[in-house]
Design an enzyme around this catalytic site. Sequence first.
Site, PDB file in Angstrom:
ATOM      1  N   HIS A   1     -50.223 -10.749  26.552  1.00 40.96           N
ATOM      2  CA  HIS A   1     -51.358 -10.273  27.364  1.00 40.96           C
ATOM      3  C   HIS A   1     -51.025  -8.922  27.997  1.00 40.96           C
ATOM      4  O   HIS A   1     -50.231  -8.840  28.936  1.00 40.96           O
ATOM      5  CB  HIS A   1     -51.711 -11.278  28.463  1.00 40.96           C
ATOM      6  CG  HIS A   1     -53.001 -10.932  29.154  1.00 40.96           C
ATOM      7  ND1 HIS A   1     -54.142 -11.707  29.048  1.00 40.96           N
ATOM      8  CD2 HIS A   1     -53.347  -9.865  29.918  1.00 40.96           C
ATOM      9  CE1 HIS A   1     -55.120 -11.137  29.739  1.00 40.96           C
ATOM     10  NE2 HIS A   1     -54.657 -10.012  30.288  1.00 40.96           N
TER      11      HIS A   1
ATOM     12  N   HIS B   1     -52.658  -4.556  28.634  1.00 44.93           N
ATOM     13  CA  HIS B   1     -53.776  -3.587  28.580  1.00 44.93           C
ATOM     14  C   HIS B   1     -53.189  -2.221  28.270  1.00 44.93           C
ATOM     15  O   HIS B   1     -52.850  -1.455  29.170  1.00 44.93           O
ATOM     16  CB  HIS B   1     -54.527  -3.573  29.909  1.00 44.93           C
ATOM     17  CG  HIS B   1     -55.245  -4.849  30.183  1.00 44.93           C
ATOM     18  ND1 HIS B   1     -56.568  -5.037  29.859  1.00 44.93           N
ATOM     19  CD2 HIS B   1     -54.811  -6.016  30.698  1.00 44.93           C
ATOM     20  CE1 HIS B   1     -56.925  -6.275  30.182  1.00 44.93           C
ATOM     21  NE2 HIS B   1     -55.871  -6.890  30.689  1.00 44.93           N
TER      22      HIS B   1
ATOM     23  N   GLN C   1     -64.755  -5.516  29.317  1.00 48.34           N
ATOM     24  CA  GLN C   1     -64.250  -5.514  30.702  1.00 48.34           C
ATOM     25  C   GLN C   1     -65.366  -5.635  31.751  1.00 48.34           C
ATOM     26  O   GLN C   1     -65.197  -6.306  32.763  1.00 48.34           O
ATOM     27  CB  GLN C   1     -63.468  -4.205  30.929  1.00 48.34           C
ATOM     28  CG  GLN C   1     -63.101  -3.891  32.373  1.00 48.34           C
ATOM     29  CD  GLN C   1     -61.893  -4.657  32.862  1.00 48.34           C
ATOM     30  OE1 GLN C   1     -60.770  -4.379  32.464  1.00 48.34           O
ATOM     31  NE2 GLN C   1     -62.117  -5.639  33.720  1.00 48.34           N
TER      32      GLN C   1
ATOM     33  N   HIS D   1     -60.003 -13.508  29.206  1.00 49.21           N
ATOM     34  CA  HIS D   1     -59.718 -13.520  30.631  1.00 49.21           C
ATOM     35  C   HIS D   1     -60.625 -14.619  31.181  1.00 49.21           C
ATOM     36  O   HIS D   1     -61.851 -14.520  31.063  1.00 49.21           O
ATOM     37  CB  HIS D   1     -60.096 -12.186  31.260  1.00 49.21           C
ATOM     38  CG  HIS D   1     -59.137 -11.079  30.944  1.00 49.21           C
ATOM     39  ND1 HIS D   1     -58.967 -10.586  29.683  1.00 49.21           N
ATOM     40  CD2 HIS D   1     -58.310 -10.365  31.762  1.00 49.21           C
ATOM     41  CE1 HIS D   1     -58.056  -9.618  29.729  1.00 49.21           C
ATOM     42  NE2 HIS D   1     -57.637  -9.467  30.967  1.00 49.21           N
TER      43      HIS D   1
ATOM     44  N   GLU E   1     -60.293 -15.672  36.362  1.00 51.19           N
ATOM     45  CA  GLU E   1     -59.304 -14.890  37.124  1.00 51.19           C
ATOM     46  C   GLU E   1     -59.883 -14.638  38.506  1.00 51.19           C
ATOM     47  O   GLU E   1     -60.356 -13.548  38.834  1.00 51.19           O
ATOM     48  CB  GLU E   1     -58.985 -13.564  36.413  1.00 51.19           C
ATOM     49  CG  GLU E   1     -57.784 -12.851  37.054  1.00 51.19           C
ATOM     50  CD  GLU E   1     -57.486 -11.496  36.434  1.00 51.19           C
ATOM     51  OE1 GLU E   1     -58.239 -11.069  35.537  1.00 51.19           O
ATOM     52  OE2 GLU E   1     -56.506 -10.867  36.854  1.00 51.19           O
TER      53      GLU E   1
ATOM     54  N   ASP F   1     -49.479  -8.325  31.341  1.00 53.07           N
ATOM     55  CA  ASP F   1     -50.788  -7.836  31.789  1.00 53.07           C
ATOM     56  C   ASP F   1     -50.809  -6.323  32.047  1.00 53.07           C
ATOM     57  O   ASP F   1     -51.577  -5.600  31.443  1.00 53.07           O
ATOM     58  CB  ASP F   1     -51.259  -8.599  33.032  1.00 53.07           C
ATOM     59  CG  ASP F   1     -52.774  -8.568  33.239  1.00 53.07           C
ATOM     60  OD1 ASP F   1     -53.477  -7.959  32.401  1.00 53.07           O
ATOM     61  OD2 ASP F   1     -53.256  -9.146  34.223  1.00 53.07           O
TER      62      ASP F   1
HETATM   63 ZN    ZN Z   1     -55.707  -8.764  31.586  1.00 53.09          ZN
END
Ligand code: ZN
Length: 429
Positions: A55, A57, A150, A208, A211, A307
């Site tokens: 995971h 970005h 996103q 995701h 969260e 992440d």
């Molecule tokens: Zn993430």
Amino acid sequence: MFDLIVKGGTLPDGRVADIGITSGKITAIEKLDAEAGQVIDATGDLVSPPFVDPHFHMDATLSYGTPRINASGTLLEGIGLWGELKQVMTPDEVRDRALAYCDWAASMGLLAIRSHVDTCDDRLMGVEALLEVKKQVAGYIDLQLVAFPQDGLYRDPTALQNTIRALDMGVDVVGGIPHFERTMADGAASVTQLCEMAAERGLMVDMHCDETDDPMSRHIETLIYETQRLGLQGRVAGSHLTSMHSMDNYYVSKLLPLMAEAEVAAIPNPLINIVLQGRHDTYPKRRGLTRVKEMLAMGITVGWGQDCVMDPWYSLGTADMLDVAFMGLHVAQMTSPDEMRQCFEMVTNTNASIMGLTDYGLRVGAKASLVVLDAGNPIEALRLRPDRLCVIAAGRVISGKTRNDARLTLPGRPESVRRRHPAHSGEFN
Ligand SMILES: [Zn+2]
């Protein structure tokens, strides 16, 4: 005759063996007396399969401070800040940041990464840049991309069509963010539509999911249901799942068996979850980490993800998956020897299985990607988070480091210090 032999290292399961490599593959794991083009002496050091991050970005990494820093430290300000960054970033700049990060990863023995890539930008700049990076690093890093809307599949007006475009362009995995949609109903509908898309295309899913600290955020329930309904067992992961930390215990006692039955994996991200969650709390302040030990006890696959590294959500990070496991074992209180060994397993083999990597591992026939660490065993590696003395990708040495012992100048004391513990190093404990 081997191309390369890694000699005398200690494997994560405690065996001491030589590893013979031919044509980019592991061809022997035993005591070897054969010739080799190159020999690496790993006597007393840990030889592991490479680290895997399920995971990340990569479109946002190493952008810290551009155009400003996250003042509140919250997830929501981070998402807003990422929106500002998207306005000023360029394809070259995204590519350069991603490639610089891949250099860091290579030096840390992190050779497989699943990166989400934002699909809400109409130009799909991040998608184009990371597809190019994926090709460029293919010789040493397995980079898997997740189409990630996103700003919300429905909340953003063009996210749905852009996510489909990204998948058409070759992005590997279907992502989502149901807890960020406008309503719970929209969140559930987004999970259904994205899972159907994955089923039609034969792709994996990694969302995701929940969260948030809101115990009523239960999109994991829909993700489990759709996995079962569409026959996606073993191909779906829920990332973060932080709301589960705050959920009602009775509800969780129903949820976890369903998750195990549907073979939905969990990817908590301890560095980020401990920093972003619980920000609205006074005291007691929630940790915001999902129920890792309880999921493992149910037989659910759980990996540790990183992440972020130096981006709108997180100002630190070093591409070291041992940092991730170290934070995870603290926050989840996984401190018994078996649990610590499991944390090491999570950032190697378990994460590889979540990503569906078939040529990974320390076995004859697997791709010859290995890391030699300045530690005696996995627990010592977690304690020291030591130097990667040698990193091998597909049979080729791609990074090396001289052993970095400190030199002491204290009368009557040893001249150098390595911080290994004699009773717990070298041998499997
Ligand atoms: Zn993430």
